[in-house]
Design a protein around this motif. Structure first.
Motif, PDB file in Angstrom:
ATOM      1  N   ILE A 119       5.793   8.811   0.677  1.00  0.00           N
ATOM      2  CA  ILE A 119       5.902   8.166  -0.630  1.00  0.00           C
ATOM      3  C   ILE A 119       7.352   8.222  -1.076  1.00  0.00           C
ATOM      4  CG2 ILE A 119       5.148   8.179  -3.030  1.00  0.00           C
ATOM      5  CD1 ILE A 119       2.907   7.538  -1.071  1.00  0.00           C
ATOM      6  N   GLU A 120       7.947   7.059  -1.310  1.00  0.00           N
ATOM      7  CA  GLU A 120       9.311   7.022  -1.818  1.00  0.00           C
ATOM      8  C   GLU A 120       9.347   7.640  -3.220  1.00  0.00           C
ATOM      9  OE1 GLU A 120      11.909   6.340  -0.290  1.00  0.00           O
ATOM     10  OE2 GLU A 120      11.719   4.644   1.095  1.00  0.00           O
ATOM     11  N   PRO A 121      10.428   8.354  -3.574  1.00  0.00           N
ATOM     12  CA  PRO A 121      10.527   8.927  -4.920  1.00  0.00           C
ATOM     13  C   PRO A 121      10.270   7.905  -6.022  1.00  0.00           C
ATOM     14  CG  PRO A 121      12.266   9.791  -3.536  1.00  0.00           C
ATOM     15  CD  PRO A 121      11.571   8.735  -2.729  1.00  0.00           C
ATOM     16  N   ALA A 122      10.720   6.671  -5.814  1.00  0.00           N
ATOM     17  CA  ALA A 122      10.515   5.632  -6.828  1.00  0.00           C
ATOM     18  C   ALA A 122       9.044   5.269  -6.998  1.00  0.00           C
ATOM     19  CB  ALA A 122      11.315   4.382  -6.461  1.00  0.00           C
ATOM     20  N   ASP A 123       8.212   5.592  -6.014  1.00  0.00           N
ATOM     21  CA  ASP A 123       6.784   5.267  -6.066  1.00  0.00           C
ATOM     22  C   ASP A 123       5.929   6.458  -6.492  1.00  0.00           C
ATOM     23  OD1 ASP A 123       7.169   2.636  -5.225  1.00  0.00           O
ATOM     24  OD2 ASP A 123       7.144   3.216  -3.109  1.00  0.00           O
ATOM     25  N   VAL A 154      11.870   5.873   7.737  1.00  0.00           N
ATOM     26  CA  VAL A 154      11.239   6.633   8.820  1.00  0.00           C
ATOM     27  C   VAL A 154      11.997   7.929   9.086  1.00  0.00           C
ATOM     28  CG1 VAL A 154      10.838   6.657  11.321  1.00  0.00           C
ATOM     29  CG2 VAL A 154      10.095   4.700   9.957  1.00  0.00           C
ATOM     30  N   GLU A 155      13.312   7.841   9.144  1.00  0.00           N
ATOM     31  CA  GLU A 155      14.124   9.038   9.395  1.00  0.00           C
ATOM     32  C   GLU A 155      13.951  10.060   8.274  1.00  0.00           C
ATOM     33  OE1 GLU A 155      18.784  10.218  10.435  1.00  0.00           O
ATOM     34  OE2 GLU A 155      18.250   8.173   9.834  1.00  0.00           O
ATOM     35  N   ARG A 156      13.952   9.597   7.032  1.00  0.00           N
ATOM     36  CA  ARG A 156      13.793  10.512   5.903  1.00  0.00           C
ATOM     37  C   ARG A 156      12.422  11.158   5.900  1.00  0.00           C
ATOM     38  NH1 ARG A 156      15.853   6.139   3.053  1.00  0.00           N
ATOM     39  NH2 ARG A 156      13.910   5.938   1.879  1.00  0.00           N
ATOM     40  N   PHE A 157      11.391  10.372   6.157  1.00  0.00           N
ATOM     41  CA  PHE A 157      10.030  10.903   6.126  1.00  0.00           C
ATOM     42  C   PHE A 157       9.806  11.925   7.238  1.00  0.00           C
ATOM     43  CE2 PHE A 157       8.550   6.568   4.261  1.00  0.00           C
ATOM     44  CZ  PHE A 157       9.145   6.885   3.052  1.00  0.00           C
ATOM     45  N   LEU A 158      10.359  11.638   8.420  1.00  0.00           N
ATOM     46  CA  LEU A 158      10.189  12.564   9.545  1.00  0.00           C
ATOM     47  C   LEU A 158      10.843  13.917   9.260  1.00  0.00           C
ATOM     48  CD1 LEU A 158      10.845  10.232  12.624  1.00  0.00           C
ATOM     49  CD2 LEU A 158       8.677  11.304  11.995  1.00  0.00           C
ATOM     50  N   VAL A 198       0.855  -1.196   0.000  1.00  0.00           N
ATOM     51  CA  VAL A 198       0.000   0.000   0.000  1.00  0.00           C
ATOM     52  C   VAL A 198       0.884   1.237   0.000  1.00  0.00           C
ATOM     53  CG1 VAL A 198      -1.735   1.301   1.309  1.00  0.00           C
ATOM     54  CG2 VAL A 198      -1.852  -1.196   1.226  1.00  0.00           C
ATOM     55  N   LEU A 199       0.502   2.245  -0.781  1.00  0.00           N
ATOM     56  CA  LEU A 199       1.187   3.532  -0.746  1.00  0.00           C
ATOM     57  C   LEU A 199       0.556   4.379   0.360  1.00  0.00           C
ATOM     58  CD1 LEU A 199       1.583   4.384  -4.546  1.00  0.00           C
ATOM     59  CD2 LEU A 199       3.210   3.283  -3.001  1.00  0.00           C
ATOM     60  N   ASN A 200       1.383   4.847   1.263  1.00  0.00           N
ATOM     61  CA  ASN A 200       0.916   5.600   2.427  1.00  0.00           C
ATOM     62  C   ASN A 200       0.920   7.093   2.097  1.00  0.00           C
ATOM     63  OD1 ASN A 200       0.381   6.750   4.890  1.00  0.00           O
ATOM     64  ND2 ASN A 200       2.284   6.109   5.865  1.00  0.00           N
ATOM     65  N   ALA A 201      -0.260   7.623   1.806  1.00  0.00           N
ATOM     66  CA  ALA A 201      -0.396   9.047   1.484  1.00  0.00           C
ATOM     67  C   ALA A 201      -1.142   9.789   2.577  1.00  0.00           C
ATOM     68  CB  ALA A 201      -1.108   9.223   0.146  1.00  0.00           C
ATOM     69  N   THR A 202      -1.035   9.292   3.818  1.00  0.00           N
ATOM     70  CA  THR A 202      -1.739   9.924   4.943  1.00  0.00           C
ATOM     71  C   THR A 202      -0.911  11.008   5.620  1.00  0.00           C
ATOM     72  OG1 THR A 202      -0.885   8.320   6.550  1.00  0.00           O
ATOM     73  CG2 THR A 202      -2.943   7.752   5.412  1.00  0.00           C
ATOM     74  N   GLY A 203       0.410  10.949   5.473  1.00  0.00           N
ATOM     75  CA  GLY A 203       1.280  11.855   6.216  1.00  0.00           C
ATOM     76  C   GLY A 203       1.645  11.336   7.582  1.00  0.00           C
ATOM     77  N   VAL A 204       1.123  10.163   7.971  1.00  0.00           N
ATOM     78  CA  VAL A 204       1.467   9.520   9.246  1.00  0.00           C
ATOM     79  C   VAL A 204       2.630   8.573   8.990  1.00  0.00           C
ATOM     80  CG1 VAL A 204       0.661   8.092  11.145  1.00  0.00           C
ATOM     81  CG2 VAL A 204      -0.912   9.694  10.041  1.00  0.00           C
ATOM     82  N   VAL A 205       3.765   8.841   9.581  1.00  0.00           N
ATOM     83  CA  VAL A 205       4.982   8.113   9.246  1.00  0.00           C
ATOM     84  C   VAL A 205       4.948   6.681   9.776  1.00  0.00           C
ATOM     85  CG1 VAL A 205       7.496   8.067   9.469  1.00  0.00           C
ATOM     86  CG2 VAL A 205       6.310  10.260   9.159  1.00  0.00           C
ATOM     87  N   VAL A 206       4.728   6.524  11.073  1.00  0.00           N
ATOM     88  CA  VAL A 206       4.679   5.180  11.677  1.00  0.00           C
ATOM     89  C   VAL A 206       3.203   4.797  11.779  1.00  0.00           C
ATOM     90  CG1 VAL A 206       5.345   3.754  13.644  1.00  0.00           C
ATOM     91  CG2 VAL A 206       6.799   5.657  12.951  1.00  0.00           C
ATOM     92  N   HIS A 207       2.668   4.246  10.704  1.00  0.00           N
ATOM     93  CA  HIS A 207       1.228   3.970  10.608  1.00  0.00           C
ATOM     94  C   HIS A 207       0.979   2.522  11.011  1.00  0.00           C
ATOM     95  CE1 HIS A 207      -2.862   3.986   9.250  1.00  0.00           C
ATOM     96  NE2 HIS A 207      -2.762   5.190   8.690  1.00  0.00           N
ATOM     97  N   THR A 208       0.386   2.327  12.179  1.00  0.00           N
ATOM     98  CA  THR A 208       0.189   0.978  12.713  1.00  0.00           C
ATOM     99  C   THR A 208      -0.656   0.114  11.785  1.00  0.00           C
ATOM    100  OG1 THR A 208       0.432   1.732  14.996  1.00  0.00           O
ATOM    101  CG2 THR A 208      -0.716  -0.340  14.657  1.00  0.00           C
TER     102      THR A 208
END
Length: 430
Positions: A410-414, A327-331, A70-80
């Motif tokens: 979202i990773e640049p590749a995605d 996680v570090e990059r997204f934060l 799944v592509l995480n487009a919520t803006g929540v980094v650590v999404h349980t």
């Protein structure tokens, strides 16, 4: 006299030997059950005999697992709900390497069984956190808490502040978890104020838990790790500190999030943390601390029950040693870059859409209330359901009657896949 159409139903062996069925990611038993189920429908006249193979092929799994990326487009980094931390490239490679036979409990030089299971992951943790004398890794953070309370309690008791009796995900509460270790839980202080004198008046080992998924503000008081460490030493008892999110060292972005290194430097006997939150690795319960305390935990019978597998040990080692996790990059994503990514996505859509300010979140109970400045595409609410149902599912945020697509996680590749999913969802509704 007419021929019974059921005679035209393909034979079981012929269906099982068809390349599409033979090469499917199913056990032989499951394949045969599927074939027979479809044949039964043909015998009942629900489908034509000539369509049996097509129906079998349609029900075969396309991948070895039912889990969908799944592509995480919520803006929540650590999404349980999405499995918490996405693993780094190094961790994914480590998982593949560890999938076969490995020397997880073997000393290759001597050919004897190793007494230090997962030594690579343990050494990586100790290198990254030199304040610790020893390390132990178990299945998850809850297991680490139960094990340490069982192994390090003082005369069968564990003392905790009432302000730290938190509830974690899925309704699990710390009191029940701790008491499952067959120890007496001694509650001290009040919800908002617990003093060192409250601990001093109570018998038992000390447990300090960081309330990572909420904050208590206003008229408050708590005993520090350093104060509790001194008191525990005087009593001859252990101090267990659960920092929660797994931050090894201080991060200026999250000044209120306690790092493992700091709790150890302040005198904690053991410090507990999750591996799949701020650390950015696989699910794991990390226990770092003094040699004697770690050894007591490793000797306890529960240690076997909560033992971590070789796959996650490999991923954890690669995560800690490799650094630069998603996680570090997204934060730490820059707001300007997030805005430009939103613009690139918007340019792919057939109609104009608004780019709005959107605060991301750490998630997973980490740094509650911290807002990660960023941006999102604001689309009609119906787009959210279309995105989830796409060939590449996308989870966006639904708020105030709108679908908000945040590119932070979202990773640049995605990014191209996200753009294609947005276009497809928009066209499908139109």
């Amino acid at each position: 006299m007419t021929t019974d159409p059921r005679r035209r139903i393909p034979r079981t062996d012929d269906l099982l030997n068809h390349p599409a069925v033979r090469d499917a990611s199913l056990s032989a038993t499951a394949k045969k059950a599927l074939v027979q189920q479809v044949q039964a429908k043909a015998r009942a006249g629900e489908i034509a005999p000539e369509d049996v193979l097509d129906h079998v092929r349609a029900q075969l799994p396309h991948t070895p697992t039912s889990l969908h990326p799944v592509l995480n487009a919520t803006g929540v980094v650590v999404h349980t709900n999405l499995g918490r931390a996405p693993l780094s490239h190094a961790a994914r490679c480590a998982i593949e390497q560890a999938a076969g036979y490995t020397d997880v409990e073997l000393e290759l030089e001597s050919g004897q069984r190793s007494s230090r299971r997962g030594a690579g992951a343990l050494d990586a943790l100790l290198d990254a956190c030199p304040e610790a004398e020893a390390a132990l890794v178990v299945n998850n953070a809850a297991a680490a808490l139960v094990l340490t309370c069982a192994a390090l309690n003082h005369h069968g008791r564990v003392v905790i502040s009432r302000g730290e009796l938190i509830e974690i995900g899925a309704g699990f509460r710390l009191p029940e978890l701790i008491e499952s270790a067959r120890v007496e839980l001694v509650e001290v202080g009040a919800t908002n104020r617990t003093h060192l004198s409250d601990y001093a008046a109570a018998p038992g080992a000390f447990l300090k838990v960081h309330p990572s998924n909420y904050r208590v503000e206003g008229f408050t008081a708590e005993a520090s790790v350093a104060e509790l460490a001194d008191l525990a030493e005087q009593r001859g008892a252990a101090l267990i500190v659960d920092v929660g999110s797994g931050l090894l060292r201080p991060d200026a972005l999250m000044p209120a999030e306690p790092p493992i290194s700091e709790a150890l430097a302040d005198g904690a006997d053991v410090v507990l943390a999750s591996g799949d939150k701020l650390l950015g690795g696989p699910q794991a319960g990390i226990i770092l601390g003094k040699k004697e305390a770690i050894a007591a935990c490793a000797r306890h019978p529960l240690a076997r029950a909560v033992r971590i597998d070789k796959i996650r040990l490999a991923a954890l080692e690669a995560t800690v040693a490799g650094g630069n996790t998603p996680v570090e990059r997204f934060l730490h994503a820059e707001p300007d870059e997030l805005y430009q990514r939103c613009r690139r996505l918007a340019e792919q859509l057939p109609l104009e859409c608004e780019i709005v300010e959107h605060d991301g979140r750490v998630g997973g109970g980490g740094a509650p209330g911290l807002r990660l400045k960023g941006y999102a595409l604001r689309l009609p609410e119906y787009v959210a359901a279309r995105l989830r149902a796409g060939d590449v599912p996308v989870l966006a945020r639904v708020k105030d009657g709108a679908c908000l697509v945040d590119p932070r996680c979202i990773e640049p590749a995605d990014e191209a896949a996200l753009g294609a999913a947005l276009v497809a969802a928009w066209k499908e509704q139109a």
